[in-house]
Design a protein around this motif. Structure first.
Motif, PDB file in Angstrom:
ATOM      1  N   ALA A 369      52.119  39.816  47.632  1.00 47.16           N
ATOM      2  CA  ALA A 369      51.663  41.209  47.611  1.00 47.16           C
ATOM      3  C   ALA A 369      50.918  41.506  46.313  1.00 47.16           C
ATOM      4  O   ALA A 369      49.864  42.153  46.312  1.00 47.16           O
ATOM      5  CB  ALA A 369      52.849  42.147  47.788  1.00 47.16           C
ATOM      6  N   ALA A 370      51.463  41.015  45.194  1.00 45.09           N
ATOM      7  CA  ALA A 370      50.836  41.252  43.887  1.00 45.09           C
ATOM      8  C   ALA A 370      49.462  40.598  43.831  1.00 45.09           C
ATOM      9  O   ALA A 370      48.483  41.200  43.369  1.00 45.09           O
ATOM     10  CB  ALA A 370      51.735  40.704  42.777  1.00 45.09           C
ATOM     11  N   GLU A 371      49.389  39.365  44.329  1.00 50.23           N
ATOM     12  CA  GLU A 371      48.107  38.636  44.291  1.00 50.23           C
ATOM     13  C   GLU A 371      47.061  39.313  45.174  1.00 50.23           C
ATOM     14  O   GLU A 371      45.895  39.382  44.798  1.00 50.23           O
ATOM     15  CB  GLU A 371      48.320  37.185  44.755  1.00 50.23           C
ATOM     16  CG  GLU A 371      49.016  36.333  43.701  1.00 50.23           C
ATOM     17  CD  GLU A 371      49.539  35.016  44.266  1.00 50.23           C
ATOM     18  OE1 GLU A 371      50.026  34.204  43.456  1.00 50.23           O
ATOM     19  OE2 GLU A 371      49.484  34.807  45.497  1.00 50.23           O
ATOM     20  N   LEU A 372      47.492  39.815  46.329  1.00 48.87           N
ATOM     21  CA  LEU A 372      46.517  40.474  47.204  1.00 48.87           C
ATOM     22  C   LEU A 372      46.028  41.788  46.580  1.00 48.87           C
ATOM     23  O   LEU A 372      44.829  42.091  46.621  1.00 48.87           O
ATOM     24  CB  LEU A 372      47.111  40.717  48.599  1.00 48.87           C
ATOM     25  CG  LEU A 372      46.162  41.369  49.609  1.00 48.87           C
ATOM     26  CD1 LEU A 372      44.848  40.602  49.748  1.00 48.87           C
ATOM     27  CD2 LEU A 372      46.818  41.493  50.991  1.00 48.87           C
ATOM     28  N   LEU A 373      46.941  42.543  45.973  1.00 47.71           N
ATOM     29  CA  LEU A 373      46.511  43.781  45.286  1.00 47.71           C
ATOM     30  C   LEU A 373      45.469  43.461  44.214  1.00 47.71           C
ATOM     31  O   LEU A 373      44.421  44.110  44.131  1.00 47.71           O
ATOM     32  CB  LEU A 373      47.713  44.480  44.649  1.00 47.71           C
ATOM     33  CG  LEU A 373      48.621  45.303  45.561  1.00 47.71           C
ATOM     34  CD1 LEU A 373      49.911  45.692  44.831  1.00 47.71           C
ATOM     35  CD2 LEU A 373      47.908  46.560  46.068  1.00 47.71           C
ATOM     36  N   ALA A 374      45.786  42.441  43.395  1.00 51.29           N
ATOM     37  CA  ALA A 374      44.858  42.072  42.314  1.00 51.29           C
ATOM     38  C   ALA A 374      43.529  41.596  42.895  1.00 51.29           C
ATOM     39  O   ALA A 374      42.452  41.958  42.399  1.00 51.29           O
ATOM     40  CB  ALA A 374      45.477  40.995  41.429  1.00 51.29           C
ATOM     41  N   ALA A 375      43.592  40.802  43.971  1.00 50.44           N
ATOM     42  CA  ALA A 375      42.368  40.272  44.583  1.00 50.44           C
ATOM     43  C   ALA A 375      41.512  41.404  45.147  1.00 50.44           C
ATOM     44  O   ALA A 375      40.278  41.358  45.058  1.00 50.44           O
ATOM     45  CB  ALA A 375      42.725  39.271  45.684  1.00 50.44           C
ATOM     46  N   LEU A 376      42.141  42.421  45.713  1.00 50.14           N
ATOM     47  CA  LEU A 376      41.385  43.557  46.249  1.00 50.14           C
ATOM     48  C   LEU A 376      40.653  44.284  45.135  1.00 50.14           C
ATOM     49  O   LEU A 376      39.498  44.706  45.297  1.00 50.14           O
ATOM     50  CB  LEU A 376      42.326  44.524  46.973  1.00 50.14           C
ATOM     51  CG  LEU A 376      42.902  44.032  48.308  1.00 50.14           C
ATOM     52  CD1 LEU A 376      43.991  44.982  48.811  1.00 50.14           C
ATOM     53  CD2 LEU A 376      41.806  43.880  49.352  1.00 50.14           C
ATOM     54  N   ALA A 377      41.318  44.416  43.987  1.00 47.50           N
ATOM     55  CA  ALA A 377      40.680  45.098  42.857  1.00 47.50           C
ATOM     56  C   ALA A 377      39.491  44.292  42.355  1.00 47.50           C
ATOM     57  O   ALA A 377      38.397  44.838  42.144  1.00 47.50           O
ATOM     58  CB  ALA A 377      41.698  45.319  41.741  1.00 47.50           C
ATOM     59  N   ILE A 378      39.683  42.989  42.190  1.00 42.70           N
ATOM     60  CA  ILE A 378      38.605  42.150  41.640  1.00 42.70           C
ATOM     61  C   ILE A 378      37.437  42.072  42.626  1.00 42.70           C
ATOM     62  O   ILE A 378      36.291  42.360  42.271  1.00 42.70           O
ATOM     63  CB  ILE A 378      39.129  40.738  41.290  1.00 42.70           C
ATOM     64  CG1 ILE A 378      40.154  40.834  40.145  1.00 42.70           C
ATOM     65  CG2 ILE A 378      37.988  39.805  40.908  1.00 42.70           C
ATOM     66  CD1 ILE A 378      40.907  39.552  39.869  1.00 42.70           C
ATOM     67  N   ALA A 379      37.732  41.705  43.880  1.00 46.13           N
ATOM     68  CA  ALA A 379      36.651  41.555  44.869  1.00 46.13           C
ATOM     69  C   ALA A 379      35.999  42.908  45.154  1.00 46.13           C
ATOM     70  O   ALA A 379      34.782  42.988  45.378  1.00 46.13           O
ATOM     71  CB  ALA A 379      37.208  40.951  46.156  1.00 46.13           C
ATOM     72  N   GLY A 380      36.775  43.973  45.159  1.00 45.92           N
ATOM     73  CA  GLY A 380      36.232  45.303  45.400  1.00 45.92           C
ATOM     74  C   GLY A 380      35.272  45.725  44.293  1.00 45.92           C
ATOM     75  O   GLY A 380      34.180  46.246  44.552  1.00 45.92           O
TER      76      GLY A 380
END
Ligand SMILES: [Zn+2]
Ligand SMILES: [Zn+2]
Length: 387
Positions: A369-380
């Motif tokens: 969950a933490a990695e997906l949140l971070a990935a959404l922020a970076i890719a977004g």
């Protein structure tokens, strides 16, 4: 930070928060602990006018825009617990009597702390700013509205939030476009009759059969007036009249909730309920006092950003599925009124449903969950900075 270290760190935090649940608008220790963890990691906490909860900020160092206008993505977790006495049998069960993290908000906030740690490490890859929103009082305490009133989200371009799903296998990401959580309404009907002797009903205006007729007639609003393809529900949850066996009471009270997948549909159900109630009142020669309130809007996931969440999850090798809409409310909906965003869920395989004393969120997918949140922020932010 490697996945195993992240997972261990987050499980430690999660268990601490699970032991120390606090009710909506009373999340003082929780806020202090979040602040402590962020301070230790060197993450800036913003000065926001909130009694509980907080907002942290990570500013990226990559590609500063020449215009000076930063792109901003917000990640949101709620932090409050419920007035439930825990019966999970966990060794890290609640130590606060009568209060329990029975909705998994301890999981959400721990995952967001994990995302904060990851984003802090990856600041050079971040072409913009991430606001980490630890929201108080989701469970009916007006938390999202407090946050919006503070103005801290005014510069936010997109917002993402997560919720655990009790009935999905651990780690499965479920998300769909459109409304996934219902608009929630509450109503109160007071029937003003005329009391009297139970033996002489002709001298009174008995509110009890009026209440019974309203309860019965209202069942047809969902079953007869609404398309079977449109989901809605109406429940009477509080019926009260009189206090003894031989006196016809003056008044009767009916309370309950109704839910639908758009604010307009919710307002329409309220309108029909009032119409039905007033019609019966006229027929029975009593007065009624009718009131209702919209407690929460329907969530509304932006379709393009929902695709973005699915793509980002798949790119990380995660399994995804459409989410099943639920009649529960979620105040993340208030952010989506002004900021495009997505509310996604992650399975935690609980033996019991949300708000049950035996609810258990499996901590195993915390790092995911933490990695997906971070990935959404970076890719977004990468996507936004190209536009
Ligand atoms: Zn809940
Ligand atoms: Zn919840």
């Amino acid at each position: 930070m490697d996945k195993e270290t992240l997972q261990q760190t987050l499980e430690g935090h999660f268990k601490w928060f699970h032991r120390h649940p606090e009710p909506s608008n009373g999340e003082r220790e929780t806020t202090t602990q979040i602040r402590r963890i962020l301070d230790e990691a060197g993450i800036e906490v913003l000065d926001v006018n909130l009694k509980t909860g907080l907002v942290a900020r990570i500013q990226g160092t990559k590609n500063k825009p020449e215009t000076g206008i930063e792109r901003v993505i917000a990640l949101r977790a709620d932090i409050d617990a419920l007035p439930v006495t825990e019966e999970s049998g966990l060794e890290y069960a609640s130590e606060n009597a009568g209060v329990m993290h029975a909705c998994g908000h301890d999981f959400h906030l721990s995952a967001l702390l994990g995302a904060a740690l990851l984003l802090r490490e990856q600041r050079e890859d971040l072409p913009g700013t991430v606001k980490l929103l630890f929201q108080p009082a989701e469970e009916g305490g007006g938390g999202a509205r407090q946050v919006l009133a503070s103005g801290v989200l005014q510069d936010v371009n997109e917002i993402y939030g997560l919720h655990v799903a009790a009935d999905l296998p651990p780690g499965l990401i479920a998300v769909s476009p459109g409304a996934t959580h219902a608009a929630v309404g509450s109503f109160k009907i007071i029937i003003l009759g005329k009391g009297g002797h139970g033996a002489y009903p002709q001298q009174s205006r008995d509110p009890v059969p009026v209440a019974a007729q309203i309860v019965n007639a209202a069942q047809t609003i969902v079953s007869r007036n609404t398309s079977p393809f449109e989901h809605s529900v109406l429940s009477f949850t509080h019926v009260e009249a009189g206090n003894t066996w031989n006196v016809i009471p003056e008044t009767a009270l009916l309370e309950g909730t109704f839910r639908a997948f758009s604010d307009e549909k919710l307002a329409w159900i309220a309108h029909r309920l009032e119409q039905v109630s007033r019609g019966i009142a006229v027929a029975c020669e009593v007065e009624i006092d009718f009131s209702w309130e919209m407690c929460t809007s329907a969530t509304c996931n932006d379709p393009a950003l929902t695709d973005f969440v699915i793509e980002t999850a798949k790119a990380r090798g995660l399994e995804t599925a459409p989410s099943v809409p639920g009649m529960g409310g979620e105040d993340f909906a208030y952010y989506q009124k002004t900021i495009p965003g997505v509310f996604w869920t992650i399975g935690v395989g609980s033996p019991q449903g949300h708000h049950h004393p035996g609810f258990i969120a499996d901590p195993a997918p915390l790092s995911t969950a933490a990695e997906l949140l971070a990935a959404l922020a970076i890719a977004g932010l990468q996507r936004l900075s190209c536009n």
